[in-house]
Design a protein around this motif. Structure first.
Motif, short mmCIF file in Angstrom:
data_model
loop_
_atom_site.label_atom_id
_atom_site.label_comp_id
_atom_site.label_asym_id
_atom_site.label_seq_id
_atom_site.Cartn_x
_atom_site.Cartn_y
_atom_site.Cartn_z
N PRO A 1 0.80 -1.24 0.00
CA PRO A 1 0.00 0.00 0.00
C PRO A 1 0.83 1.29 0.00
N GLU A 2 2.09 1.21 0.39
CA GLU A 2 2.92 2.42 0.40
C GLU A 2 3.22 2.88 -1.02
N ILE A 3 3.32 4.21 -1.16
CA ILE A 3 3.67 4.80 -2.45
C ILE A 3 4.90 5.67 -2.21
N ARG B 1 0.16 10.46 0.11
CA ARG B 1 -0.93 11.39 0.42
C ARG B 1 -1.26 12.34 -0.72
N SER B 2 -0.45 12.34 -1.73
CA SER B 2 -0.66 13.23 -2.87
C SER B 2 -1.73 12.67 -3.80
N ARG B 3 -2.70 13.48 -4.15
CA ARG B 3 -3.72 13.03 -5.10
C ARG B 3 -3.12 12.80 -6.48
N LEU B 4 -1.95 13.38 -6.73
CA LEU B 4 -1.28 13.22 -8.02
C LEU B 4 -0.56 11.87 -8.16
N TRP B 5 -0.47 11.12 -7.07
CA TRP B 5 0.20 9.83 -7.10
C TRP B 5 -0.78 8.68 -6.83
N ARG B 6 -2.05 8.87 -7.13
CA ARG B 6 -3.04 7.81 -6.92
C ARG B 6 -2.63 6.54 -7.66
N ASN B 7 -2.80 5.43 -7.00
CA ASN B 7 -2.47 4.11 -7.57
C ASN B 7 -1.00 3.97 -7.96
N GLY B 8 -0.14 4.86 -7.45
CA GLY B 8 1.28 4.73 -7.71
C GLY B 8 1.74 5.25 -9.05
N HIS C 1 2.05 8.79 -11.60
CA HIS C 1 1.99 10.24 -11.74
C HIS C 1 2.39 10.59 -13.17
N TYR C 2 1.38 10.85 -13.99
CA TYR C 2 1.59 11.04 -15.43
C TYR C 2 2.34 9.84 -15.98
N GLU C 3 3.53 9.99 -16.54
CA GLU C 3 4.24 8.83 -17.09
C GLU C 3 5.24 8.24 -16.11
N HIS C 4 5.18 8.64 -14.85
CA HIS C 4 6.11 8.15 -13.83
C HIS C 4 5.42 7.16 -12.90
N TRP C 5 6.18 6.17 -12.48
CA TRP C 5 5.65 5.14 -11.59
C TRP C 5 6.37 5.20 -10.25
#
Length: 76
Positions: A18-20, A33-40, A42-46
């Protein structure tokens, strides 16, 4: 401060655990906690990887990491 291997970081991708987490310049940040990193993702970054080399393509500077908690260091 805890030290983590690249393999341990890779598991903190929002899918396997569960950690990101992401690494930048040797530090590991919890970006969960960032909404920009949902599901791990962020745009084209994992999540679960070292993003140091990818920052040059980002529309922001390294200061974006200041709002995230450092949870460890990446074992070189």
């Amino acid at each position: 401060m805890n030290t983590y291997t690249r393999q341990q970081l890779a598991l903190r991708n929002g899918q396997d655990k569960p950690e990101i987490w992401v690494a930048f310049e040797g530090k590991i940040y919890d970006v969960g906690r960032s909404r920009l990193w949902r599901n791990g993702k962020h745009y084209e970054h994992w999540a679960g990887q070292d993003l140091t080399d990818e920052l040059k393509d980002a529309p922001h500077t390294h200061s974006v990491f200041e709002k995230f908690e450092v949870i460890g260091v990446l074992n070189p």
